[in-house]
Design an enzyme around this catalytic site. Structure first.
Site, PDB file in Angstrom:
ATOM      1  N   ARG A 182     100.373  38.788  20.543  1.00  8.05           N
ATOM      2  CA  ARG A 182     100.137  37.261  21.014  1.00  8.05           C
ATOM      3  C   ARG A 182      99.205  36.767  19.791  1.00  8.05           C
ATOM      4  O   ARG A 182      98.386  37.188  19.437  1.00  8.05           O
ATOM      5  CB  ARG A 182      99.307  37.216  22.184  1.00  8.05           C
ATOM      6  N   ARG A 199      95.494  45.014  21.409  1.00  7.26           N
ATOM      7  CA  ARG A 199      96.424  44.798  22.330  1.00  7.26           C
ATOM      8  C   ARG A 199      97.816  44.289  21.838  1.00  7.26           C
ATOM      9  O   ARG A 199      98.063  43.455  20.979  1.00  7.26           O
ATOM     10  CB  ARG A 199      95.995  44.030  23.216  1.00  7.26           C
ATOM     11  N   ARG A 219      88.395  32.066  22.336  1.00 15.02           N
ATOM     12  CA  ARG A 219      88.645  32.403  24.095  1.00 15.02           C
ATOM     13  C   ARG A 219      87.292  32.980  24.690  1.00 15.02           C
ATOM     14  O   ARG A 219      87.199  32.665  25.894  1.00 15.02           O
ATOM     15  CB  ARG A 219      89.771  33.496  24.073  1.00 15.02           C
ATOM     16  N   ARG A 237      90.445  29.016  36.309  1.00  8.37           N
ATOM     17  CA  ARG A 237      89.607  29.391  35.133  1.00  8.37           C
ATOM     18  C   ARG A 237      88.507  28.521  34.964  1.00  8.37           C
ATOM     19  O   ARG A 237      88.004  28.470  33.830  1.00  8.37           O
ATOM     20  CB  ARG A 237      90.626  29.267  33.944  1.00  8.37           C
ATOM     21  N   LYS A 244      92.693  42.497  33.375  1.00  6.37           N
ATOM     22  CA  LYS A 244      92.940  41.909  34.795  1.00  6.37           C
ATOM     23  C   LYS A 244      94.587  42.085  34.833  1.00  6.37           C
ATOM     24  O   LYS A 244      95.065  42.305  36.055  1.00  6.37           O
ATOM     25  CB  LYS A 244      92.826  40.313  34.514  1.00  6.37           C
TER      26      LYS A 244
HETATM   27  P1  ADP Z   1      93.853  36.514  29.173  1.00  2.66           P
HETATM   28  O1  ADP Z   1      93.505  36.911  30.484  1.00  2.66           O
HETATM   29  O2  ADP Z   1      94.189  37.771  28.352  1.00  2.66           O
HETATM   30  O3  ADP Z   1      93.051  35.556  28.376  1.00  2.66           O
HETATM   31  P2  ADP Z   1      96.238  34.929  30.087  1.00  2.66           P
HETATM   32  O4  ADP Z   1      97.450  35.444  29.757  1.00  2.66           O
HETATM   33  O5  ADP Z   1      95.711  34.925  31.506  1.00  2.66           O
HETATM   34  O6  ADP Z   1      95.208  35.630  29.028  1.00  2.66           O
HETATM   35  O7  ADP Z   1      96.006  33.267  29.577  1.00  2.66           O
HETATM   36  C1  ADP Z   1      96.456  32.962  28.235  1.00  2.66           C
HETATM   37  C2  ADP Z   1      96.323  31.709  28.131  1.00  2.66           C
HETATM   38  O8  ADP Z   1      97.098  30.793  28.794  1.00  2.66           O
HETATM   39  C3  ADP Z   1      94.693  31.082  28.184  1.00  2.66           C
HETATM   40  O9  ADP Z   1      94.151  31.313  27.158  1.00  2.66           O
HETATM   41  C4  ADP Z   1      95.218  29.641  28.342  1.00  2.66           C
HETATM   42  O10 ADP Z   1      95.431  28.702  27.144  1.00  2.66           O
HETATM   43  C5  ADP Z   1      96.376  29.328  29.407  1.00  2.66           C
HETATM   44  N1  ADP Z   1      96.082  29.604  30.652  1.00  2.66           N
HETATM   45  C6  ADP Z   1      96.429  30.597  31.583  1.00  2.66           C
HETATM   46  N2  ADP Z   1      95.890  30.434  32.763  1.00  2.66           N
HETATM   47  C7  ADP Z   1      95.052  29.125  32.687  1.00  2.66           C
HETATM   48  C8  ADP Z   1      94.501  28.331  33.592  1.00  2.66           C
HETATM   49  N3  ADP Z   1      94.271  28.901  34.905  1.00  2.66           N
HETATM   50  N4  ADP Z   1      94.031  27.061  33.138  1.00  2.66           N
HETATM   51  C9  ADP Z   1      94.390  26.653  31.856  1.00  2.66           C
HETATM   52  N5  ADP Z   1      94.934  27.521  30.926  1.00  2.66           N
HETATM   53  C10 ADP Z   1      95.390  28.855  31.427  1.00  2.66           C
END
Ligand code: ADP
Ligand code: ZN
Length: 210
Positions: A153, A127, A164, A88, A13
């Site tokens: 990360r 990654r 996750r 999410r 994404k």
């Molecule tokens: P990826 O898409 O690689 O899983 P992101 O960078 O989008 O990772 O998100 C990393 C973390 O940030 C998530 O696992 C969560 O803890 C937090 N996070 C991001 N966006 C949201 C959201 N919309 N609601 C709740 N937590 C979020």
């Protein structure tokens, strides 16, 4: 173009978001990047989010929704936007629908990237992420985009990846049906070269709107 990207962690994404945002000349709004930028700056929001992020859990809706709502007040969203990582869960999807209805800026499409679980685990564990611009990459020592240092990360470590994926299945996957019911869903396979996937996404989106 007002767009939401959905897909499991590691589906690409973030990478696709950069290309699509550049193609449509719209801001790329990544809630994960906003949290990481806040953490880097040591803000209370960043420190609050870190507790959840490091465990692979969602940051509570109360925090995330407010942050997103605030981001959508910036003038740069008037020509459209690309949301990456929000919503999410179904509650966030409902909040987003209400915010956008009030602004008379409904979504044009929701792009889902689909990918098998084995591939997700393989991708996430190799990654690396840029410390400066958060761009993801594989097999490099410096960020291909800005030359910054890269790191792994906390939530890309094996123990957290499994959690996750569970969180994705339990909480995020239901928004796919939510958007299918709204007639907004477009699914694109996330296997293949970055360029091919971007091209598929753009061609699928050209049937929806400009
Ligand atoms: P990826 O898409 O690689 O899983 P992101 O960078 O989008 O990772 O998100 C990393 C973390 O940030 C998530 O696992 C969560 O803890 C937090 N996070 C991001 N966006 C949201 C959201 N919309 N609601 C709740 N937590 C979020
Ligand atoms: Zn960078």
């Amino acid at each position: 173009m007002r767009l939401v990207l959905v897909g499991p962690p590691g589906a690409g994404k973030g990478t696709q978001a950069q290309f699509l945002a550049a193609h449509y000349l719209i801001p790329h709004i990544s809630t994960g990047d906003i949290f990481r930028a806040n953490l880097k700056a040591g803000t209370p929001l960043g420190l609050q989010a870190k507790v959840f992020m490091d465990k692979g859990e969602l940051v509570p809706d109360s925090v995330t929704n407010e942050m997103l709502k605030d981001r959508l007040t910036h003038g740069d969203v008037s020509n459209g936007f690309l949301l990456d990582g929000f919503p999410r869960n179904v509650a966030q999807a409902e909040v987003l629908r209400a915010i956008l209805a009030e602004k008379k800026m409904p979504l044009d499409a929701v792009l889902e990237f689909s990918l098998a679980n084995e591939e997700i685990v393989a991708r996430l564990s190799s990654r690396r992420t840029c410390k400066d611009c958060f761009q993801p990459s594989v097999g490099v020592e410096k960020c291909p985009s800005c030359g910054g240092d890269v790191y792994q990360r906390e939530d890309d470590k094996a123990e957290v990846i499994a959690r996750r994926l569970e969180v994705y299945q339990e909480q995020t996957a239901p928004i796919v049906s939510f958007y299918r019911n709204e007639g907004l869903l477009i699914t694109v396979g996330a296997l293949g070269s970055v360029e091919d996937i971007t091209a598929h996404a753009i061609s699928a989106l050209s049937r929806v709107s400009e």
